[in-house]
Design a protein around this motif. Structure first.
Motif, PDB file in Angstrom:
ATOM      1  N   PRO A  53     -64.888 -25.680  35.672  1.00 25.01           N
ATOM      2  CA  PRO A  53     -65.958 -26.095  36.369  1.00 25.01           C
ATOM      3  C   PRO A  53     -66.557 -27.558  36.601  1.00 25.01           C
ATOM      4  N   GLN A  54     -66.801 -27.960  37.555  1.00 25.89           N
ATOM      5  CA  GLN A  54     -67.363 -29.610  37.565  1.00 25.89           C
ATOM      6  C   GLN A  54     -68.523 -29.678  38.433  1.00 25.89           C
ATOM      7  N   GLY A  55     -69.355 -28.397  38.319  1.00 24.36           N
ATOM      8  CA  GLY A  55     -70.491 -28.365  39.232  1.00 24.36           C
ATOM      9  C   GLY A  55     -71.563 -29.345  38.862  1.00 24.36           C
ATOM     10  N   THR A  56     -71.723 -29.573  37.733  1.00 27.93           N
ATOM     11  CA  THR A  56     -72.863 -30.480  37.070  1.00 27.93           C
ATOM     12  C   THR A  56     -72.791 -31.754  37.574  1.00 27.93           C
ATOM     13  N   LEU A  57     -71.758 -32.352  37.535  1.00 29.74           N
ATOM     14  CA  LEU A  57     -71.744 -33.808  37.989  1.00 29.74           C
ATOM     15  C   LEU A  57     -71.073 -34.061  39.371  1.00 29.74           C
ATOM     16  N   PHE A  58     -70.521 -32.989  39.931  1.00 26.47           N
ATOM     17  CA  PHE A  58     -69.482 -33.408  41.367  1.00 26.47           C
ATOM     18  C   PHE A  58     -70.622 -32.345  42.306  1.00 26.47           C
ATOM     19  N   GLY A  59     -70.040 -32.475  43.511  1.00 24.76           N
ATOM     20  CA  GLY A  59     -70.673 -31.745  44.709  1.00 24.76           C
ATOM     21  C   GLY A  59     -70.572 -30.067  44.523  1.00 24.76           C
ATOM     22  N   SER A  98     -71.327  -9.460  73.097  1.00 19.80           N
ATOM     23  CA  SER A  98     -72.522 -10.286  72.778  1.00 19.80           C
ATOM     24  C   SER A  98     -72.179 -10.968  71.752  1.00 19.80           C
ATOM     25  N   THR A  99     -72.928 -12.108  71.653  1.00 18.90           N
ATOM     26  CA  THR A  99     -72.821 -13.072  70.472  1.00 18.90           C
ATOM     27  C   THR A  99     -73.785 -12.250  69.182  1.00 18.90           C
ATOM     28  N   GLN A 100     -73.156 -12.189  68.085  1.00 21.58           N
ATOM     29  CA  GLN A 100     -73.822 -11.569  66.949  1.00 21.58           C
ATOM     30  C   GLN A 100     -74.291 -12.819  66.064  1.00 21.58           C
ATOM     31  N   THR A 101     -75.339 -12.764  65.450  1.00 18.92           N
ATOM     32  CA  THR A 101     -75.730 -13.683  64.140  1.00 18.92           C
ATOM     33  C   THR A 101     -76.175 -13.309  63.049  1.00 18.92           C
ATOM     34  N   ALA A 102     -76.042 -14.377  61.965  1.00 18.74           N
ATOM     35  CA  ALA A 102     -76.562 -13.968  60.788  1.00 18.74           C
ATOM     36  C   ALA A 102     -76.983 -15.443  59.920  1.00 18.74           C
ATOM     37  N   SER A 103     -77.895 -15.108  59.199  1.00 17.38           N
ATOM     38  CA  SER A 103     -78.331 -16.486  58.252  1.00 17.38           C
ATOM     39  C   SER A 103     -78.828 -16.049  56.861  1.00 17.38           C
ATOM     40  N   ASN A 104     -78.647 -16.927  55.991  1.00 16.23           N
ATOM     41  CA  ASN A 104     -78.966 -16.498  54.712  1.00 16.23           C
ATOM     42  C   ASN A 104     -79.133 -17.825  53.973  1.00 16.23           C
ATOM     43  N   SER A 105     -79.477 -17.721  52.547  1.00 15.10           N
ATOM     44  CA  SER A 105     -79.482 -18.722  51.522  1.00 15.10           C
ATOM     45  C   SER A 105     -79.159 -18.158  50.224  1.00 15.10           C
ATOM     46  N   TRP A 106     -78.414 -19.106  49.505  1.00 16.64           N
ATOM     47  CA  TRP A 106     -78.192 -18.536  48.110  1.00 16.64           C
ATOM     48  C   TRP A 106     -78.532 -19.956  47.410  1.00 16.64           C
ATOM     49  N   SER A 107     -78.901 -19.654  46.042  1.00 20.42           N
ATOM     50  CA  SER A 107     -79.173 -20.806  45.037  1.00 20.42           C
ATOM     51  C   SER A 107     -78.728 -20.441  43.662  1.00 20.42           C
ATOM     52  N   SER A 108     -78.495 -21.554  42.735  1.00 18.49           N
ATOM     53  CA  SER A 108     -78.014 -21.099  41.469  1.00 18.49           C
ATOM     54  C   SER A 108     -78.310 -22.362  40.675  1.00 18.49           C
ATOM     55  N   ILE A 109     -78.332 -22.155  39.193  1.00 16.70           N
ATOM     56  CA  ILE A 109     -78.674 -23.058  38.239  1.00 16.70           C
ATOM     57  C   ILE A 109     -77.433 -23.182  37.334  1.00 16.70           C
ATOM     58  N   SER A 110     -76.541 -24.131  37.272  1.00 17.31           N
ATOM     59  CA  SER A 110     -75.382 -24.384  36.596  1.00 17.31           C
ATOM     60  C   SER A 110     -75.553 -25.417  35.395  1.00 17.31           C
ATOM     61  N   PRO A 111     -75.565 -24.987  34.152  1.00 16.48           N
ATOM     62  CA  PRO A 111     -75.622 -26.018  33.001  1.00 16.48           C
ATOM     63  C   PRO A 111     -74.269 -25.936  32.686  1.00 16.48           C
ATOM     64  N   ARG A 112     -73.993 -27.213  31.751  1.00 18.73           N
ATOM     65  CA  ARG A 112     -72.896 -27.482  30.964  1.00 18.73           C
ATOM     66  C   ARG A 112     -73.488 -27.814  29.593  1.00 18.73           C
ATOM     67  N   PHE A 113     -72.793 -27.372  28.366  1.00 15.67           N
ATOM     68  CA  PHE A 113     -72.757 -27.808  27.081  1.00 15.67           C
ATOM     69  C   PHE A 113     -71.550 -28.136  26.403  1.00 15.67           C
ATOM     70  N   SER A 114     -71.597 -29.216  25.571  1.00 13.09           N
ATOM     71  CA  SER A 114     -70.280 -29.461  24.786  1.00 13.09           C
ATOM     72  C   SER A 114     -70.545 -30.377  23.547  1.00 13.09           C
ATOM     73  N   LEU A 115     -69.768 -30.081  22.654  1.00  9.75           N
ATOM     74  CA  LEU A 115     -69.818 -30.951  21.541  1.00  9.75           C
ATOM     75  C   LEU A 115     -68.312 -31.496  21.049  1.00  9.75           C
ATOM     76  N   ASP A 116     -68.294 -32.714  20.927  1.00  8.99           N
ATOM     77  CA  ASP A 116     -66.851 -33.247  20.645  1.00  8.99           C
ATOM     78  C   ASP A 116     -67.165 -33.916  19.308  1.00  8.99           C
TER      79      ASP A 116
END
Length: 827
Positions: A157-163, A534-552
Motif C-alpha cells: 500500500p502506498q496510499g499515504t503519500l501517493f494518490g 430507460s437510463t438508470q442512475t446511481a450515486s454514492n460516496s465512500w471515505s477512509s482513513i489510511s495510516p502507515r507506521f514503520s520502524l527501521d
C-alpha cells in the motif's frame, strides 16, 4: 469531448492561476543517476537514489519494498514498454483485460490488482505514475519507455503519500528532466516482422536556469498471429509518442517544470485466438434458431438481423448446422499463431494528450512547497469480432472518452536539525468518462430503436463522473543515529455519479413520455403505455482513513532492517447489472446496484544489506495482507449474462528476495525470487445468492512463484569503446486469467530468455544486437472462457455450471522469438 470546468471542480481564481502556471511537468526532484548503473569498477555496487517517499533517499535506506530499474537496464532486458516489463520483476503481473487483450492493461502486485474486464466503472488497486502525476486509467497504460531514467515498482500500500487506489502498490515511470547541457541522441531499431523504431532526444539550454527537452518515438512492426481470411498478421501496430519539457529556475529557490505529451497507437487487432467451439451455447444456438432447454426461445427478428449483416455464403450449411460451420473455419487453422478472421479487421486506436506541471518553491532552507498538476484527455476505439470467423456470432464496436484532472499541493520539510523529515499535502481528482457501445449478438439483434438506425448494433451507454479529495501527512523521525520511526496518515473521499442505458434492458412503462406503474402479476404495462428502455442512475460516496507506521534500524552502515504496517483503500463503485424489465425486477434500482469499498492492512518485515565492501546486495521482504471486503469481479451466464463485482475477505502472504553481486570489475549478477500465497477467507456469494467463490478458488493474476536471473558484463576494447553482454531470464508460475472459476483459464507457467550484445564507441556511436524470447517459448498472456458445455470444470468450486454464453474461448498469445539490431548516436 467534454470541456473541463474548473468552477465545477471546486477551484477558485487563485488555484486556477497556479494550475495554469504549472500545467504538467515531471517531478522537480527526479534524479539523473541511472538506477541500473549498479556496478562501479572500484567500489562494487553503486548507489540507487529513489523518490518513493516524495523525497530523495538511497534505495537501501528506504523502508519499502522497491524495485528500481534504470533505462539502460530496461533496454538490456528487452523491455521497450510496460508490456513484458513484469517478466523480470517478481510478484508483479501485467497483462491485458478479458476479451480486450492489451488495449486495456491489468496490473497486479502481490496478487492485488484491478479491473480484469476493463469497464469504466472499475478502477485498479495499482497506481501508475508518470513523474509523480497519476495516469489514472488502464486504457493505453502499457506506456512506451521513452527517454526514461528509471522505473520504480513500489510493492504494498502506498496510499499515504501517493494518490488514490494504490492498495496493491504503484509503478512510477520517471523520465529524464531538462539539463543545462546541449545534448541529444538518435536511435534506429530494425528487427523481426518488419520492425522499425526511430526515437530521439534533444536537450537545449535556452538561458541560465532555463532549458527544454524534446523526445519522440515512432514505432512500427507487423503482427505474429496470421489471419487467414486476408493474409494479414495481427498483434503488431504503429505508435507515436511525443513529449516536450521545460525547466525554469525562475528565481532563487523557485523551479517550474512543465511538460506535455501526445500518444497515438493503432493496430489491426489483438493477438487473440478463438478456440474450443461449443455449438450448444447461448449465442450459437440463438443464431442458428435452435431452442435449448433453459435458454430464452430464439427470436427470428434478432437472428435474422444478425444473419443479414453478412453474406449468406459465410455459413456453409445455410445456418442449419453450427457445429459443421465453425468446424469448417476452425479446421483451416493449422498453426499455433493463426486464426481465420472475421469479414472486417479488428481495430484498436488510442489517442492520448497529457499536460503536467510542477512548481517547487523553497520557503526556507528547510521547507519547500510544491504544486503538482495533471490533465489528460483520451479517446479509444475498439472494433472486435470476438469469434474470429466470418459468421456474425458476436461483435462489439466500442468508443471510450476519458478526461481527468489532478491537483496536489505538498509541503516538504525538515525540523529539529534535520532529525524529522516530513511531508503534508492535499489532493484533488476529477474524472469524466463515457463508454459508448454498439453490440451485435443474436440475443439482442443489430437494430437500435433508441438511435433510430438499422444494422449498426444495439446501443449501450455508460457515463461515470468521479470526484476525489484527500489530505495526507507523513513524518520520519531519527530517534537515534540508528533508529528511525515513520508515521503517516491519509484521509480520502470518493464521490461517484453513474448513468447507464442498455437497449432492451431497464424497461419501464411510459405513457405520453411519463412513467406509469405496471399492473398485474406478473407485472405488465397498462393499456396505453409501452415498455421502454430507460437510463438508470446511481450515486454514492465512500471515505477512509489510511495510516502507515514503520520502524527501521541500521545495525551498521551496511545493514538495515524495518517493520511496517500500512492500510490500503479503494473506493466502491457500481454494477451495471440492469434487468430487462424494471417493473418485474426483484433487485433494487432495477439491478443497478453498488459494491462496497475495499480495505486492507499490510504487515511487512524487511532486511536491506550491502555486504563485502558493497560487492553484494541482499534484500529480503516478508509480507502479510489481510483484505476486508476485497472487490472481486464475477460473471453470471444469466440469461441475460451479467458481469458484476462483489466484496469478500481474503489473505495474501509471501516473500521477496533480491540478490545483486559485482564479484569483479565489469560483471554484475542478479537474482530475484518472489512467493505469494493468496486465498479467500470464506465462501463468497454471487448476485443469485449462490456461492460463486470459495477458499479453494485461485486468486486472479497471482502466480505463486516468480523469479528472474540476469548477468551483465562490460569490458573495454582498447581505446575504441566498451563491449557489453547482457542475458536475462524471467519465469512465472501458472496463474488464472479471471477471478470467476466459471470463466477463467489457467495460464501455464513460462520463462523468457532475452539477450543483448552492444558496443559503445568513444565518439558517441553505439550498435547493439538483441534477441527476445530466445527459446521461442509459446505462452499465454491472458484468456477468457465464456464457453460451454456447462459441465466443464470450475476449479475450486463444485456444483456450479460453467459459463456457456459465447460458444468459444479467447486466448491472448505472447510474442514469439524475435531478433533486432539497434544503432544509436549520442552527443
Amino acid at each position: 469531448m467534454r470541456s473541463f470546468d474548473f468552477n465545477r471542480a471546486g477551484f477558485g481564481v487563485s488555484c486556477l492561476a497556479i494550475a495554469l502556471a504549472s500545467l504538467c511537468a515531471p517531478g522537480a526532484q527526479a534524479q539523473q543517476s541511472d538506477a541500473a548503473a549498479e556496478e562501479t569498477p572500484q567500489s562494487g555496487l553503486g548507489e540507487i537514489v529513489v523518490t518513493a517517499q516524495r523525497t530523495e533517499t538511497r534505495l537501501q535506506d528506504t523502508p519499502l519494498s522497491i524495485v528500481a530499474v534504470g533505462g539502460d537496464q530496461l533496454a538490456a532486458q528487452g523491455a521497450d514498454s510496460l508490456s513484458g516489463f513484469d517478466t523480470f520483476i517478481p510478484n508483479v503481473a501485467i497483462g491485458g483485460t478479458a476479451a480486450q487483450g492489451n488495449a486495456i492493461v491489468s496490473v497486479s502486485i502481490r496478487g492485488i490488482g484491478g479491473a480484469p474486464q476493463g469497464f469504466i466503472t472499475q478502477e485498479s488497486a495499482v497506481g501508475i505514475y508518470i513523474d509523480d502525476i497519476l495516469f489514472a486509467r488502464p486504457n493505453g497504460a502499457l506506456l512506451d519507455l521513452l527517454d526514461v531514467e528509471r522505473v520504480e515498482v513500489l510493492r504494498g500500500p502506498q496510499g499515504t503519500l501517493f494518490g488514490r487506489n494504490t492498495a496493491g502498490g504503484a509503478i512510477r515511470y520517471v523520465t529524464k528532466t531538462p539539463s543545462d547541457a546541449l545534448e541529444g541522441s538518435l536511435k534506429v531499431t530494425a528487427g523481426s516482422r518488419d520492425r522499425v523504431d526511430i526515437s530521439g532526444v534533444l536537450n537545449v539550454p535556452l538561458a541560465e536556469g532555463l532549458a527544454t527537452r524534446f523526445a519522440f518515438a515512432k514505432k512500427s512492426r507487423d503482427g505474429y498471429v496470421h489471419r487467414i481470411i486476408d493474409d494479414e498478421y495481427v498483434g503488431g501496430g504503429d505508435s507515436t509518442t511525443l513529449r516536450g519539457q521545460l525547466r525554469w529556475e525562475a528565481a532563487p529557490g523557485l523551479e517550474i517544470n512543465l511538460s506535455g505529451d501526445y500518444i497515438r497507437t493503432n493496430d489491426n487487432g489483438q493477438p487473440t485466438l478463438a478456440t474450443n467451439f461449443s455449438p450448444t451455447d447461448l449465442y450459437p444456438s440463438q443464431l442458428y434458431g435452435v431452442a435449448i432447454p433453459g435458454d430464452p426461445p430464439p427470436s427470428p427478428a434478432f437472428y435474422n438481423g444478425m444473419r443479414g449483416i453478412a453474406p449468406l455464403s459465410v455459413s456453409p450449411s445455410g445456418y442449419t448446422n453450427a457445429a459443421s460451420d465453425f468446424a469448417y473455419y476452425y479446421g483451416q487453422v493449422r498453426g499455433r499463431y493463426e486464426v481465420y478472421g472475421g469479414l472486417l479487421p479488428d481495430v484498436n486506436k488510442l489517442k492520448s494528450f497529457g499536460l503536467a506541471g510542477t512548481i517547487a518553491y523553497e520557503i526556507s532552507d528547510s521547507v519547500t512547497i510544491k504544486s503538482l498538476t495533471g490533465y489528460r484527455d483520451m479517446d479509444q476505439i475498439q472494433n472486435q469480432d470476438w469469434d474470429r470467423t466470418p459468421i456474425p456470432l458476436v461483435q462489439l464496436n466500442d468508443t471510450t472518452k476519458i478526461e481527468y484532472f489532478t491537483q496536489e499541493f505538498q509541503l516538504n520539510g525538515s525540523s529539529f536539525s534535520d532529525r524529522l523529515k516530513w511531508v503534508a499535502g492535499l489532493f484533488y481528482y476529477w474524472d469524466d468518462s463515457i463508454n459508448l457501445r454498439r453490440r451485435f449478438d443474436p440475443t439482442a439483434g443489430v437494430n437500435s430503436p433508441s438511435q433510430g438506425d438499422v444494422g449498426r448494433g444495439t446501443f449501450e451507454s455508460k457515463h461515470i463522473k468521479t470526484k476525489s479529495i484527500a489530505a495526507f501527512a507523513q513524518g520520519t523521525l531519527s530517534v537515534t543515529d540508528a533508529l528511525s520511526a515513520t508515521v503517516g496518515l491519509r484521509w480520502g473521499k470518493d464521490n461517484k455519479d453513474f448513468a447507464s442505458f442498455r437497449e432492451g434492458r431497464g424497461q419501464v412503462c411510459l405513457a405520453n413520455g411519463a412513467q406509469v406503474p405496471a399492473v398485474g402479476n406478473p407485472a405488465n404495462c397498462p393499456a396505453g403505455s409501452v415498455s421502454t428502455p430507460s437510463t438508470q442512475t446511481a450515486s454514492n460516496s465512500w471515505s477512509s482513513i489510511s495510516p502507515r507506521f514503520s520502524l527501521d534500524y541500521r545495525w551498521s552502515p551496511e545493514v538495515m532492517t524495518y517493520a511496517s504496517v500500512a492500510k490500503g483503500y479503494k473506493g466502491g463503485g457500481f454494477n451495471d447489472g440492469i434487468q430487462t424489465r424494471c417493473y418485474r425486477s426483484p433487485l433494487p434500482n432495477c439491478g443497478l446496484n453498488e459494491y462496497g469499498d475495499e480495505n486492507l492492512w499490510t504487515y511487512e518485515l524487511g532486511l536491506r544489506s550491502d555486504l563485502f565492501d558493497r560487492k553484494v546486495r541482499f534484500n529480503v521482504t516478508a509480507f502479510l495482507t489481510k483484505y476486508a471486503a476485497q472487490q472481486i469481479q464475477l460473471a453470471d451466464p444469466g440469461p441475460p449474462p451479467l458481469v458484476y463485482t462483489v466484496n469478500g475477505d481474503s489473505t495474501v502472504k509471501g516473500v521477496e528476495v533480491e540478490f545483486l553481486a559485482a564479484p569483479t570489475t565489469g560483471l554484475v549478477l542478479r537474482a530475484n525470487v518472489g512467493y505469494v500465497d493468496a486465498k479467500y477467507d470464506e465462501d463468497i456469494r454471487g448476485a443469485s445468492g449462490a456461492v460463486a467463490v470459495t477458499p479453494d478458488v485461485p486468486f486472479y493474476r497471482s502466480p505463486r512463484w516468480s523469479y528472474s536471473l540476469g548477468a551483465s558484463y562490460e569490458m573495454p576494447v582498447a581505446e575504441a569503446g566498451d563491449l557489453a553482454f547482457d542475458l536475462n531470464w524471467g519465469w512465472k508460475a501458472s496463474q488464472v486469467s479471471y477471478p470467476s472459476p466459471t470463466n477463467f483459464i489457467t495460464l501455464p507457467s513460462y520463462g523468457l530468455l532475452n539477450g543483448r550484445i552492444s558496443f559503445a564507441a568513444e565518439g558517441g556511436w553505439s550498435i547493439a544486437l538483441f534477441g527476445n524470447n530466445l527459446t521461442d517459448k509459446y505462452y499465454l498472456t491472458g484468456a477468457f472462457d465464456p464457453s460451454g458445455p456447462s459441465t466443464k470444470p470450475t476449479p475450486g468450486l463444485t456444483g456450479v455450471a460453467h459459463d456457456r454464453v459465447f460458444g468459444f474461448t479467447m486466448l491472448d498469445i505472447g510474442r514469439p522469438r524475435e531478433f533486432g539490431v539497434e544503432l544509436s548516436y549520442k552527443f
